[in-house]
Design a protein around this motif. Structure first.
Motif, mmCIF file in Angstrom:
data_model
loop_
_atom_site.group_PDB
_atom_site.id
_atom_site.type_symbol
_atom_site.label_atom_id
_atom_site.label_comp_id
_atom_site.label_asym_id
_atom_site.label_seq_id
_atom_site.Cartn_x
_atom_site.Cartn_y
_atom_site.Cartn_z
ATOM 1 N N GLY A 26 0.786 -1.226 0.000
ATOM 2 C CA GLY A 26 0.000 0.000 0.000
ATOM 3 C C GLY A 26 0.816 1.273 0.000
ATOM 4 N N ALA A 27 2.140 1.164 0.222
ATOM 5 C CA ALA A 27 2.951 2.386 0.289
ATOM 6 C C ALA A 27 2.848 3.187 -1.009
ATOM 7 N N ILE A 28 3.062 2.499 -2.124
ATOM 8 C CA ILE A 28 3.072 3.211 -3.411
ATOM 9 C C ILE A 28 1.660 3.727 -3.722
ATOM 10 N N ALA A 29 0.675 2.856 -3.524
ATOM 11 C CA ALA A 29 -0.705 3.247 -3.836
ATOM 12 C C ALA A 29 -1.147 4.454 -3.000
ATOM 13 N N VAL A 30 -0.839 4.423 -1.707
ATOM 14 C CA VAL A 30 -1.250 5.529 -0.825
ATOM 15 C C VAL A 30 -0.487 6.810 -1.179
ATOM 16 N N GLY A 31 0.794 6.670 -1.481
ATOM 17 C CA GLY A 31 1.616 7.826 -1.861
ATOM 18 C C GLY A 31 1.129 8.455 -3.152
ATOM 19 N N GLN A 32 0.757 7.618 -4.100
ATOM 20 C CA GLN A 32 0.246 8.144 -5.372
ATOM 21 C C GLN A 32 -1.011 8.971 -5.159
ATOM 22 N N LYS A 33 -1.866 8.433 -4.296
ATOM 23 C CA LYS A 33 -3.105 9.161 -3.995
ATOM 24 C C LYS A 33 -2.796 10.519 -3.362
ATOM 25 N N ALA A 34 -1.744 10.541 -2.532
ATOM 26 C CA ALA A 34 -1.438 11.760 -1.788
ATOM 27 C C ALA A 34 -0.780 12.822 -2.659
#
Ligand code: GLU
Length: 289
Positions: free
Chosen positions: A61-69
């Motif tokens: 989820g690190a990449i997915a959450v960062g992309q969203k942010a």
């Protein structure tokens, strides 16, 4: 098919690694985090801990959450070069941990972060240190939360997917069970999304070449890295090092305690410890996907 008494098998479990993938943590429609699922996940893990088990969470989820942010206008991971993904991971990992810490705190449970790369296992000193840290955290009653160190992991040193990472962690800490929560019910003889005749497999007692082949060619979801191939690789590592593994569907996170109480949920891969299996060597020779 082998008749396995799952209740008896699970009754002795003392140390469990649970892996959850990015697609299981997000709302399909928006890609935003599903807080209800996160909450149930954390509650399940805290309750296992309260039952006296040592618990590790391997989370994506690190990449997915960062992309969203930081890249709200660019939703797809594929569009972004490595450096952008790594920047996203740096932001996303911290956010993800902040959310986990907050929910774990609601249950008075300490949680810790451990970020790993291939070198953590291949390098003798790193591996030794990592194992000691896990052991100490268990002794102190802390739940370690593990992810790959995506911010610094380049192709040469990346494990590449969290299915494999979770099996490596289970092997490193000598866990007796590994639960992979995924968007599929378990192992099928073929991809059930494309082949209606694909048969569900309840128990795998031996990882035959034929089974390993079956995993190939299957792709994962759009957000995670894992498909059936990475799950078969995880099974290879887990089973060879004495860890029983279950692949189950994450649509109901409460399957975690049901699996551990011996209910017949998901595909069970029975371990068959191979004394000759050399984890650091295997990891060194592994190629990321
Ligand atoms: N480590 C990646 C992340 O946290 C995910 C890897 C995977 O999905 O298997 O974004």
């Amino acid at each position: 098919m082998a008749n396995v008494n799952r209740e008896a098998l699970m009754a002795d479990k003392k140390r469990v690694v649970v892996k959850i993938g990015s697609s299981s943590l997000q709302h399909k429609e928006t890609g935003d985090l599903d807080y209800t699922k996160l909450d149930v996940l954390v509650r399940e893990l805290c309750n296992l801990k309260n039952r006296g088990m040592d618990v590790v969470l391997v989370t994506s989820g690190a990449i997915a959450v960062g992309q969203k942010a930081i890249l709200p206008q660019r939703a797809k991971e594929e569009d972004n070069p490595i450096a952008v993904k790594q920047a996203c991971a740096a932001v996303g990992q911290a956010r993800l941990m902040m959310i986990y810490q907050k929910i774990f705190a609601e249950y008075n449970q300490e949680a810790a972060q451990i970020l790993m790369t291939k070198n953590t296992i291949v390098d003798n000193l790193n591996r030794y240190n990592a194992r000691n840290t896990f052991e100490e955290l268990f002794k102190l009653g802390v739940i370690p939360i593990v992810n790959e160190n995506d911010t610094i992991a380049t192709y040469e040193i990346e494990i590449g997917d969290n299915d494999t990472l979770s099996a490596i962690v289970a092997s490193l800490v000598e866990a007796d069970s590994l639960i992979l929560l995924s968007d599929i019910d378990g192992l099928y003889t073929d991809d059930p999304r494309t082949n209606p005749n694909a048969e569900y497999i309840e128990v795998v007692t031996e990882l035959t070449d034929e089974l390993m082949e079956m995993g190939k060619g299957s792709t994962g979801s759009s957000v995670g890295t894992g498909g059936m191939m990475t799950k078969m690789q995880a099974a290879k590592i887990a089973c060879s090092t004495g860890v029983d593994m279950v692949i189950a569907n994450s649509k109901d996170i409460k399957v975690i305690h049901r699996i551990l109480s011996g209910q017949n949920i998901g595909t069970l891969f029975l371990s068959h410890k191979d004394e000759k299996f050399d984890l650091p060597l295997y990891v060194q020779q592994m190629h990321a996907h």
